[in-house]
Design an enzyme around this catalytic site. Structure first.
Site, PDB file in Angstrom:
ATOM      1  N   GLU A 265       0.879  -1.176   0.000  1.00  0.00           N
ATOM      2  CA  GLU A 265       0.000   0.000   0.000  1.00  0.00           C
ATOM      3  C   GLU A 265       0.908   1.215   0.000  1.00  0.00           C
ATOM      4  OE1 GLU A 265      -3.143  -0.120  -0.348  1.00  0.00           O
ATOM      5  OE2 GLU A 265      -3.804  -2.073   0.392  1.00  0.00           O
ATOM      6  N   CYS A 299      -2.602   9.076   2.380  1.00  0.00           N
ATOM      7  CA  CYS A 299      -2.247   8.476   1.095  1.00  0.00           C
ATOM      8  C   CYS A 299      -3.318   8.821   0.062  1.00  0.00           C
ATOM      9  CB  CYS A 299      -2.102   6.967   1.233  1.00  0.00           C
ATOM     10  SG  CYS A 299      -3.502   6.216   2.048  1.00  0.00           S
TER      11      CYS A 299
HETATM   12  P1  NAD Z   1       8.052   5.416   4.791  1.00  0.00           P
HETATM   13  O1  NAD Z   1       8.154   4.672   3.516  1.00  0.00           O
HETATM   14  O2  NAD Z   1       9.117   6.388   5.116  1.00  0.00           O
HETATM   15  O3  NAD Z   1       7.999   4.392   6.026  1.00  0.00           O
HETATM   16  C1  NAD Z   1       7.057   3.347   6.077  1.00  0.00           C
HETATM   17  C2  NAD Z   1       7.567   2.252   7.019  1.00  0.00           C
HETATM   18  O4  NAD Z   1       8.748   1.647   6.502  1.00  0.00           O
HETATM   19  C3  NAD Z   1       7.945   2.754   8.408  1.00  0.00           C
HETATM   20  O5  NAD Z   1       7.594   1.783   9.351  1.00  0.00           O
HETATM   21  C4  NAD Z   1       9.453   2.924   8.303  1.00  0.00           C
HETATM   22  O6  NAD Z   1      10.082   2.882   9.565  1.00  0.00           O
HETATM   23  C5  NAD Z   1       9.821   1.732   7.447  1.00  0.00           C
HETATM   24  N1  NAD Z   1      11.053   1.873   6.664  1.00  0.00           N
HETATM   25  C6  NAD Z   1      11.652   3.025   6.257  1.00  0.00           C
HETATM   26  N2  NAD Z   1      12.717   2.723   5.484  1.00  0.00           N
HETATM   27  C7  NAD Z   1      12.776   1.364   5.386  1.00  0.00           C
HETATM   28  C8  NAD Z   1      13.638   0.443   4.705  1.00  0.00           C
HETATM   29  N3  NAD Z   1      14.653   0.867   3.947  1.00  0.00           N
HETATM   30  N4  NAD Z   1      13.391  -0.885   4.838  1.00  0.00           N
HETATM   31  C9  NAD Z   1      12.352  -1.327   5.573  1.00  0.00           C
HETATM   32  N5  NAD Z   1      11.499  -0.509   6.237  1.00  0.00           N
HETATM   33  C10 NAD Z   1      11.705   0.822   6.142  1.00  0.00           C
HETATM   34  O7  NAD Z   1       6.595   6.106   4.796  1.00  0.00           O
HETATM   35  P2  NAD Z   1       5.990   7.155   5.830  1.00  0.00           P
HETATM   36  O8  NAD Z   1       6.661   8.474   5.644  1.00  0.00           O
HETATM   37  O9  NAD Z   1       5.923   6.573   7.180  1.00  0.00           O
HETATM   38  O10 NAD Z   1       4.475   7.245   5.309  1.00  0.00           O
HETATM   39  C11 NAD Z   1       4.068   8.055   4.250  1.00  0.00           C
HETATM   40  C12 NAD Z   1       3.934   7.257   2.968  1.00  0.00           C
HETATM   41  O11 NAD Z   1       3.075   6.137   3.162  1.00  0.00           O
HETATM   42  C13 NAD Z   1       3.278   8.067   1.858  1.00  0.00           C
HETATM   43  O12 NAD Z   1       3.914   7.781   0.651  1.00  0.00           O
HETATM   44  C14 NAD Z   1       1.842   7.561   1.850  1.00  0.00           C
HETATM   45  O13 NAD Z   1       1.157   7.753   0.639  1.00  0.00           O
HETATM   46  C15 NAD Z   1       2.055   6.111   2.160  1.00  0.00           C
HETATM   47  N6  NAD Z   1       0.840   5.504   2.684  1.00  0.00           N
HETATM   48  C16 NAD Z   1       0.130   4.676   1.857  1.00  0.00           C
HETATM   49  C17 NAD Z   1      -1.067   4.123   2.289  1.00  0.00           C
HETATM   50  C18 NAD Z   1      -1.868   3.243   1.387  1.00  0.00           C
HETATM   51  O14 NAD Z   1      -2.748   2.555   1.903  1.00  0.00           O
HETATM   52  N7  NAD Z   1      -1.619   3.193   0.094  1.00  0.00           N
HETATM   53  C19 NAD Z   1      -1.536   4.409   3.576  1.00  0.00           C
HETATM   54  C20 NAD Z   1      -0.776   5.243   4.397  1.00  0.00           C
HETATM   55  C21 NAD Z   1       0.413   5.789   3.932  1.00  0.00           C
END
Ligand code: NAD
Length: 512
Positions: A265, A299
């Protein structure tokens, strides 16, 4: 805020320093790195978290393997009852948990509580699903044969969640997975780790009271670490990741390399088409909610408005007027609709996206600067921006996670749909119109290319009863409602020969 923190922490069992690893018990021995959580509202220190080590992780997996062997044998409807009890407890703790969501992520109070309401809704939905894990029966081509399918739990599900829906998205996955017979390891966003710890504290007690295994475990790690442990671990057959496209891509590569399953997602770049035949009042309300709720950090936030040329000037005037009435500030205060961005880096990303947009030929029509709220000088507040844009601008192809709305002018509905579909992401979409042909064109194969399509309502604010998810770079898979539960189970095709012969399929003979 200090007072709020004290009350919430006391009631939820949180302390100044909290254990970040839970495997049926909170891990406390030994020295661990510490993460400090600050509120984006005013920079107040909320609490500390002991980060998980690899040893913690291994202990969690061993615990979950054991929990799975018990939980997967509990009958589905009984599992559903347990999740219902969790829903009831979340309802009792809604205000408290909602408050911690607001304090840690900067959501308004109603949105913070809405986050917990969404968990409650999913819990009750999952309870219903627990009695409906249906398999089909097919007619066999062979005499005296029965052909059917059944659904078997998968094992340990890894849930990696984002900061902006710090607990609701976890429940979309975890409550559904749990009624399917799975157990869950949760790696929340470090930025929202106190929310996760609070939620697990609440659920732990329910499972204890019901004498059920602790099926929901937690690891809190800095940055990529915990996510990488989960992604590489062949003991976790399914990884559900919510977050940005670049990180999702990495997770997908790692999990796919070991032929594991993923639900992804990822980011959205959602648009709303405003037709000249729209009900202007509804369109305006839907657009303002979609672009500004959660300070544009959903999102499903509306990031692009595609407006018919006949109403463009008038609509922009109304949009700017509406934007100027929106109160920005402390999200815990009544009347405030836009709180802070999550952190300093998010403000920087927001401001530089606006600069890039201007350099690429965009015209700033409203806002777009950092603001200081008296008394909250260490908070991360910005004035929402409206930028008149062209599709040729590369920045428009990207999701900027903040209240930045690009506006476009169109002549024909076909042109509007072309602009709509011209980005790599495909999460949510909307059309505002009273014209039946436009509506149905948007809902047809020639229309929206997204996983979620709305007519006369916002791109944001999905209900849990539908399957949630996107297309293209937003990822694959669906969560929450409809038949999303199927992703959390193994489908088995069953053939039973109850006759005295062994006829082969396709008429094949193998006589000896
Ligand atoms: P992010 O990608 O920075 O982090 C998401 C998760 O991944 C966190 O738990 C983070 O600690 C972890 N993470 C970060 N780097 C990683 C790596 N290299 N390997 C493994 N895990 C890692 O996202 P964010 O800033 O927390 O959230 C915002 C983003 O999430 C936006 O792009 C938003 O659109 C998306 N989002 C999508 C949905 C959906 O349902 N499509 C819902 C909510 C948020």
């Amino acid at each position: 805020i200090q007072k709020e923190i004290k009350t919430v922490f006391k009631e939820l069992g949180l302390e100044e320093t909290n254990h970040g690893s839970f495997s049926g018990k909170w891990h406390s021995e030994g020295k661990r790195d510490i993460y400090t959580s600050y509120s984006p509202i005013d920079g107040t220190q909320l609490g500390k978290v002991e980060l998980s080590t690899k040893d913690d992780y291994e202990e969690i997996i061993a615990h979950l393997q054991n929990a799975y062997s018990i939980w997967s044998e509990v009958p589905g409807p009984k599992r559903g009852f347990v999740i219902k009890e969790i829903g009831d407890e979340l309802l009792r703790k809604k205000a408290l948990l909602g408050k911690i969501v607001s304090l840690e992520t900067g959501k308004t109070q109603v949105e913070g509580e809405g986050e917990i309401q969404e968990m409650i809704d999913v819990a009750y939905f999952a309870t219903g699903v627990s009695r409906q894990l249906y398999g089909l029966t097919m007619t066999s081509e062979r005499p005296e044969h029965r052909l059917s399918e059944q659904w078997i739990p998968m094992g340990i599900v890894g849930v990696i969640s984002a900061f902006n829906f710090p607990s609701a998205v976890w429940s979309w996955n975890s409550f559904i997975a749990a009624v399917c017979g799975d157990v869950v390891i949760w790696k929340p966003s470090t930025k929202a780790s106190l929310v996760a710890i609070g939620v697990i504290h609440v659920i732990e007690k329910v499972l204890e009271r019901l004498e059920m295994p602790q099926i929901f475990s937690l690891i809190v790690s800095r940055g990529s670490q915990g996510g990488e442990w989960i992604a590489t671990d062949h003991r976790i057959p399914l990884v559900s990741f919510t977050g940005s496209i670049p990180v999702g891509r990495k997770i997908n590569t790692t999990v796919s390399a070991r032929l594991g399953k993923t639900i992804l997602e990822l980011g959205g770049n959602n648009a709303a088409i405003i037709s000249s035949r729209a009900n202007m009042d509804i369109a305006l309300k839907g657009l303002v909610f979609g672009s500004l709720a959660t300070a544009g950090q959903r999102c499903t936030s509306t990031r692009r408005a595609i407006i018919h040329e006949d109403i463009y000037d008038e609509f922009i005037k109304k949009l700017k007027a509406a934007y100027s009435t929106i109160k920005i500030g402390n999200p815990l205060e009544k009347g405030v609709l836009v709180g802070p961005l999550i952190d300093r880096e998010a403000v920087q990303t927001y401001l530089s996206a606006i600069e890039t947009a201007k350099k690429e030929g965009g015209r700033l029509l409203f806002g777009g600067e950092k603001i200081t709220i008296p008394g909250l000088e260490n908070g991360f507040y910005v004035k929402p921006a409206i930028v008149e844009a062209k599709m040729s601008m590369p920045i428009v192809q990207e999701e900027t996670f903040g209240p930045l709305l690009y506006v476009f002018k169109y002549k024909t509905i076909e042109e509007a749909i072309k602009i709509h579909n011209s980005v790599p992401q495909g999460l949510s979409s909307a059309i505002f119109t009273t014209d039946l042909s436009e509506e149905h064109l948007f809902l047809s194969a020639r229309g929206s290319d997204c996983g979620i399509v709305n007519v006369n309502t916002s791109t944001a604010g999905a209900e849990i009863g539908g399957a949630f998810g996107g297309e293209k770079e937003t990822g694959s898979g669906r969560e929450s409602g409809s038949d999303s539960w199927k992703a959390y189970m193994r489908r088995q095709t069953v053939t039973v020969n109850w006759g005295k012969e062994i006829p082969l399929s396709q008429g094949v003979r193998f006589d000896f």
